[in-house]
Design a protein around this motif. Sequence first.
Motif, PDB file in Angstrom:
ATOM      1  N   PRO A 116       0.837  -1.197   0.000  1.00 29.54           N
ATOM      2  CA  PRO A 116       0.000   0.000   0.000  1.00 29.54           C
ATOM      3  C   PRO A 116       0.882   1.262   0.000  1.00 29.54           C
ATOM      4  CG  PRO A 116      -0.608  -1.478   1.800  1.00 29.54           C
ATOM      5  CD  PRO A 116       0.616  -2.033   1.177  1.00 29.54           C
ATOM      6  N   GLU A 117       0.377   2.316  -0.612  1.00 29.93           N
ATOM      7  CA  GLU A 117       1.133   3.566  -0.742  1.00 29.93           C
ATOM      8  C   GLU A 117       1.589   4.097   0.615  1.00 29.93           C
ATOM      9  OE1 GLU A 117       0.487   8.071  -2.469  1.00 29.93           O
ATOM     10  OE2 GLU A 117      -0.769   6.452  -3.238  1.00 29.93           O
ATOM     11  N   GLU A 118       0.730   3.992   1.631  1.00 31.22           N
ATOM     12  CA  GLU A 118       1.083   4.486   2.960  1.00 31.22           C
ATOM     13  C   GLU A 118       2.296   3.745   3.527  1.00 31.22           C
ATOM     14  OE1 GLU A 118      -2.191   3.006   2.538  1.00 31.22           O
ATOM     15  OE2 GLU A 118      -2.803   4.903   1.640  1.00 31.22           O
ATOM     16  N   LEU A 119       2.330   2.447   3.304  1.00 33.40           N
ATOM     17  CA  LEU A 119       3.446   1.658   3.812  1.00 33.40           C
ATOM     18  C   LEU A 119       4.730   2.009   3.059  1.00 33.40           C
ATOM     19  CD1 LEU A 119       4.576  -0.479   5.679  1.00 33.40           C
ATOM     20  CD2 LEU A 119       3.712  -2.237   4.133  1.00 33.40           C
ATOM     21  N   VAL A 120       4.633   2.203   1.762  1.00 35.88           N
ATOM     22  CA  VAL A 120       5.802   2.585   0.968  1.00 35.88           C
ATOM     23  C   VAL A 120       6.352   3.913   1.491  1.00 35.88           C
ATOM     24  CG1 VAL A 120       6.624   3.261  -1.327  1.00 35.88           C
ATOM     25  CG2 VAL A 120       5.096   1.299  -1.086  1.00 35.88           C
ATOM     26  N   GLU A 121       5.472   4.846   1.773  1.00 36.58           N
ATOM     27  CA  GLU A 121       5.907   6.152   2.292  1.00 36.58           C
ATOM     28  C   GLU A 121       6.595   6.002   3.646  1.00 36.58           C
ATOM     29  OE1 GLU A 121       2.436   8.642   2.201  1.00 36.58           O
ATOM     30  OE2 GLU A 121       2.426   8.715   0.000  1.00 36.58           O
ATOM     31  N   GLN A 122       6.080   5.121   4.496  1.00 38.27           N
ATOM     32  CA  GLN A 122       6.721   4.885   5.793  1.00 38.27           C
ATOM     33  C   GLN A 122       8.109   4.271   5.605  1.00 38.27           C
ATOM     34  OE1 GLN A 122       3.802   2.485   7.873  1.00 38.27           O
ATOM     35  NE2 GLN A 122       3.326   4.203   9.233  1.00 38.27           N
ATOM     36  N   LEU A 123       8.217   3.321   4.693  1.00 33.37           N
ATOM     37  CA  LEU A 123       9.513   2.686   4.438  1.00 33.37           C
ATOM     38  C   LEU A 123      10.518   3.685   3.878  1.00 33.37           C
ATOM     39  CD1 LEU A 123       8.328  -0.713   2.928  1.00 33.37           C
ATOM     40  CD2 LEU A 123       9.504  -0.383   5.109  1.00 33.37           C
ATOM     41  N   GLN A 124      10.035   4.627   3.078  1.00 32.97           N
ATOM     42  CA  GLN A 124      10.918   5.627   2.486  1.00 32.97           C
ATOM     43  C   GLN A 124      11.542   6.544   3.536  1.00 32.97           C
ATOM     44  OE1 GLN A 124       8.142   7.171  -0.403  1.00 32.97           O
ATOM     45  NE2 GLN A 124       9.159   6.092  -2.075  1.00 32.97           N
ATOM     46  N   GLU A 125      10.971   6.600   4.717  1.00 33.00           N
ATOM     47  CA  GLU A 125      11.581   7.365   5.799  1.00 33.00           C
ATOM     48  C   GLU A 125      12.891   6.716   6.255  1.00 33.00           C
ATOM     49  OE1 GLU A 125       8.943   8.341   9.025  1.00 33.00           O
ATOM     50  OE2 GLU A 125       7.268   8.686   7.640  1.00 33.00           O
ATOM     51  N   TYR A 126      13.036   5.419   6.018  1.00 28.28           N
ATOM     52  CA  TYR A 126      14.218   4.683   6.445  1.00 28.28           C
ATOM     53  C   TYR A 126      15.142   4.331   5.280  1.00 28.28           C
ATOM     54  CZ  TYR A 126      11.388   4.131  10.623  1.00 28.28           C
ATOM     55  OH  TYR A 126      10.611   4.369  11.730  1.00 28.28           O
TER      56      TYR A 126
END
Length: 87
Positions: free
Chosen positions: A11-21
Motif C-alpha cells: 500500500p502507498e502508505e506503507l511505501v511512504e513509511q519505508l521511504q523514511e528509512y
Amino acid sequence: MRYINASVVLPEELVEQLQEYVQGEYLYIPARKNEFKVWGELSGARKEINKRNDAIVDAYLSGASVEELSEAFFLSTYAIRKIIYQK
C-alpha cells in the motif's frame, strides 16, 4: 531471489513509511520462520543433489570404490566419502 518494486505490492502508505528509512536501496524482507525454504527447494536443485547422492551411495554399496565414484561423478574423493558417510 528476485526483486519486486515495493510500490507494486505494498500500500502507498506503507511505501511512504519505508521511504523514511530507505530510499532507492534494496531491502531484504526475510520469510517467516515457519515459511522458510531451504537452499534449492524452489529450484529443484536440492532434489537433484539428493538423487545424485543416493546413486553414489547405491553404487558404493554395490562395490564401487571411492576413486571410481570420484571419477564417475566428477567429485573429489573427500566429497564422495562425505556423501557416503552421511547416509
